[in-house]
Design a protein around this motif. Structure first.
Motif, mmCIF file in Angstrom:
data_model
loop_
_atom_site.group_PDB
_atom_site.id
_atom_site.type_symbol
_atom_site.label_atom_id
_atom_site.label_comp_id
_atom_site.label_asym_id
_atom_site.label_seq_id
_atom_site.Cartn_x
_atom_site.Cartn_y
_atom_site.Cartn_z
ATOM 1 N N GLU A 101 0.833 -1.204 0.000
ATOM 2 C CA GLU A 101 0.000 0.000 0.000
ATOM 3 C C GLU A 101 0.867 1.254 0.000
ATOM 4 O OE1 GLU A 101 -2.691 -0.149 3.309
ATOM 5 O OE2 GLU A 101 -3.715 -1.926 2.545
ATOM 6 N N ALA A 102 1.942 1.247 0.789
ATOM 7 C CA ALA A 102 2.841 2.401 0.843
ATOM 8 C C ALA A 102 3.515 2.624 -0.498
ATOM 9 C CB ALA A 102 3.882 2.207 1.943
ATOM 10 N N LEU A 103 3.953 1.546 -1.140
ATOM 11 C CA LEU A 103 4.573 1.675 -2.464
ATOM 12 C C LEU A 103 3.580 2.203 -3.492
ATOM 13 C CD1 LEU A 103 6.746 -1.565 -2.662
ATOM 14 C CD2 LEU A 103 7.552 0.801 -2.567
ATOM 15 N N ALA A 104 2.342 1.707 -3.443
ATOM 16 C CA ALA A 104 1.307 2.179 -4.370
ATOM 17 C C ALA A 104 1.038 3.657 -4.153
ATOM 18 C CB ALA A 104 0.028 1.361 -4.188
ATOM 19 N N GLN A 105 1.021 4.094 -2.882
ATOM 20 C CA GLN A 105 0.795 5.509 -2.578
ATOM 21 C C GLN A 105 1.944 6.358 -3.116
ATOM 22 O OE1 GLN A 105 -1.964 6.932 -1.152
ATOM 23 N NE2 GLN A 105 -1.000 8.830 -1.741
ATOM 24 N N GLN A 106 3.175 5.862 -2.964
ATOM 25 C CA GLN A 106 4.333 6.577 -3.490
ATOM 26 C C GLN A 106 4.207 6.734 -5.003
ATOM 27 O OE1 GLN A 106 7.806 4.363 -2.236
ATOM 28 N NE2 GLN A 106 8.552 6.144 -1.124
ATOM 29 N N GLU A 107 3.857 5.646 -5.688
ATOM 30 C CA GLU A 107 3.705 5.694 -7.140
ATOM 31 C C GLU A 107 2.588 6.652 -7.528
ATOM 32 O OE1 GLU A 107 3.274 1.684 -8.547
ATOM 33 O OE2 GLU A 107 5.246 1.130 -7.790
ATOM 34 N N SER A 108 1.504 6.643 -6.771
ATOM 35 C CA SER A 108 0.391 7.539 -7.026
ATOM 36 C C SER A 108 0.831 8.991 -6.860
ATOM 37 C CB SER A 108 -0.766 7.228 -6.068
ATOM 38 O OG SER A 108 -1.794 8.180 -6.211
ATOM 39 N N ASN A 109 1.612 9.268 -5.813
ATOM 40 C CA ASN A 109 2.105 10.626 -5.593
ATOM 41 C C ASN A 109 3.003 11.071 -6.739
ATOM 42 O OD1 ASN A 109 0.711 10.809 -3.208
ATOM 43 N ND2 ASN A 109 2.475 10.351 -1.913
ATOM 44 N N HIS A 110 3.860 10.150 -7.234
ATOM 45 C CA HIS A 110 4.734 10.490 -8.357
ATOM 46 C C HIS A 110 3.895 10.786 -9.605
ATOM 47 C CE1 HIS A 110 8.456 9.858 -6.321
ATOM 48 N NE2 HIS A 110 8.204 8.578 -6.068
ATOM 49 N N LEU A 111 2.848 9.994 -9.822
ATOM 50 C CA LEU A 111 1.981 10.193 -10.975
ATOM 51 C C LEU A 111 1.277 11.543 -10.877
ATOM 52 C CD1 LEU A 111 0.674 9.212 -13.586
ATOM 53 C CD2 LEU A 111 -1.055 8.063 -12.188
ATOM 54 N N LEU A 112 0.774 11.865 -9.684
ATOM 55 C CA LEU A 112 0.104 13.156 -9.501
ATOM 56 C C LEU A 112 1.070 14.314 -9.733
ATOM 57 C CD1 LEU A 112 -2.099 12.390 -6.372
ATOM 58 C CD2 LEU A 112 -2.867 12.649 -8.727
ATOM 59 N N ALA A 113 2.293 14.184 -9.251
ATOM 60 C CA ALA A 113 3.290 15.234 -9.457
ATOM 61 C C ALA A 113 3.605 15.360 -10.950
ATOM 62 C CB ALA A 113 4.555 14.925 -8.665
ATOM 63 N N TRP A 114 3.739 14.223 -11.641
ATOM 64 C CA TRP A 114 4.021 14.255 -13.075
ATOM 65 C C TRP A 114 2.882 14.939 -13.824
ATOM 66 C CZ3 TRP A 114 1.275 12.053 -17.099
ATOM 67 C CH2 TRP A 114 1.875 12.144 -18.351
ATOM 68 N N ARG A 115 1.627 14.596 -13.462
ATOM 69 C CA ARG A 115 0.469 15.198 -14.129
ATOM 70 C C ARG A 115 0.424 16.699 -13.879
ATOM 71 N NH1 ARG A 115 -4.872 11.972 -13.071
ATOM 72 N NH2 ARG A 115 -5.579 13.347 -14.721
ATOM 73 N N ALA A 116 0.743 17.130 -12.654
ATOM 74 C CA ALA A 116 0.742 18.561 -12.339
ATOM 75 C C ALA A 116 1.815 19.276 -13.149
ATOM 76 C CB ALA A 116 0.959 18.779 -10.847
ATOM 77 N N ASP A 117 3.001 18.661 -13.245
ATOM 78 C CA ASP A 117 4.076 19.258 -14.041
ATOM 79 C C ASP A 117 3.690 19.327 -15.514
ATOM 80 O OD1 ASP A 117 5.671 19.595 -11.835
ATOM 81 O OD2 ASP A 117 6.899 17.808 -12.206
ATOM 82 N N ALA A 118 3.072 18.252 -16.017
ATOM 83 C CA ALA A 118 2.662 18.213 -17.419
ATOM 84 C C ALA A 118 1.608 19.285 -17.695
ATOM 85 C CB ALA A 118 2.119 16.826 -17.775
ATOM 86 N N ALA A 119 0.668 19.455 -16.789
ATOM 87 C CA ALA A 119 -0.377 20.476 -16.964
ATOM 88 C C ALA A 119 0.236 21.861 -16.944
ATOM 89 C CB ALA A 119 -1.436 20.335 -15.875
#
Length: 129
Positions: A101-119
């Motif tokens: 669960e912690a690893l999935a949350q980390q990956e989710s946070n990275h994805l959200l950061a990537w999406r924010a940067d892309a936007a």
């Protein structure tokens, strides 16, 4: 500490003493106090306990505090504060499920950061002359 003794750190906090904690600064009872109050053989957990051996309060803030040179070099500065937790027992052993669960949350946070940067990059391209 106004009067009496501080039950969470016996002998380490005296009347007239003050405690100031900025955000994200660890604080709390020392290891001995934690162990003593967590042991069902020493503490009756069937009813609330009332401590009337002192009156204490602490200052806490959500701000990051900076120390002045005078505070950094003060002779009464407690340089060993963190040592009161050296013997704190480890009571949490994450299961494999918790680790995943912690690893999935980390990956989710990275994805959200990537999406924010892309936007943000996309907005910059659209507003460029």
């Amino acid at each position: 500490l106004i009067c009496g003794e501080y039950d969470a750190k016996k002998g380490g906090f005296v009347p007239g003493g003050a405690s100031l904690h900025s955000c994200m600064t660890p604080h709390g009872p020392d290891s001995d106090t934690f162990k003593r109050h967590s042991d069902p053989e020493q503490v009756d957990t069937s009813k609330p306990a009332f401590f009337d051996g002192g009156l204490a309060f602490m200052f806490e803030t959500t701000y990051m505090l900076g120390l002045t040179e005078a505070a950094i070099h003060a002779p009464n500065r407690e340089l060993t504060y963190q040592q009161c937790w050296q013997d704190m027992p480890t009571n949490f052993e994450p299961t494999e499920e918790h680790k995943q669960e912690a690893l999935a949350q980390q990956e989710s946070n990275h994805l959200l950061a990537w999406r924010a940067d892309a936007a943000d990059s996309s907005k910059k391209r659209k507003t460029a002359p």
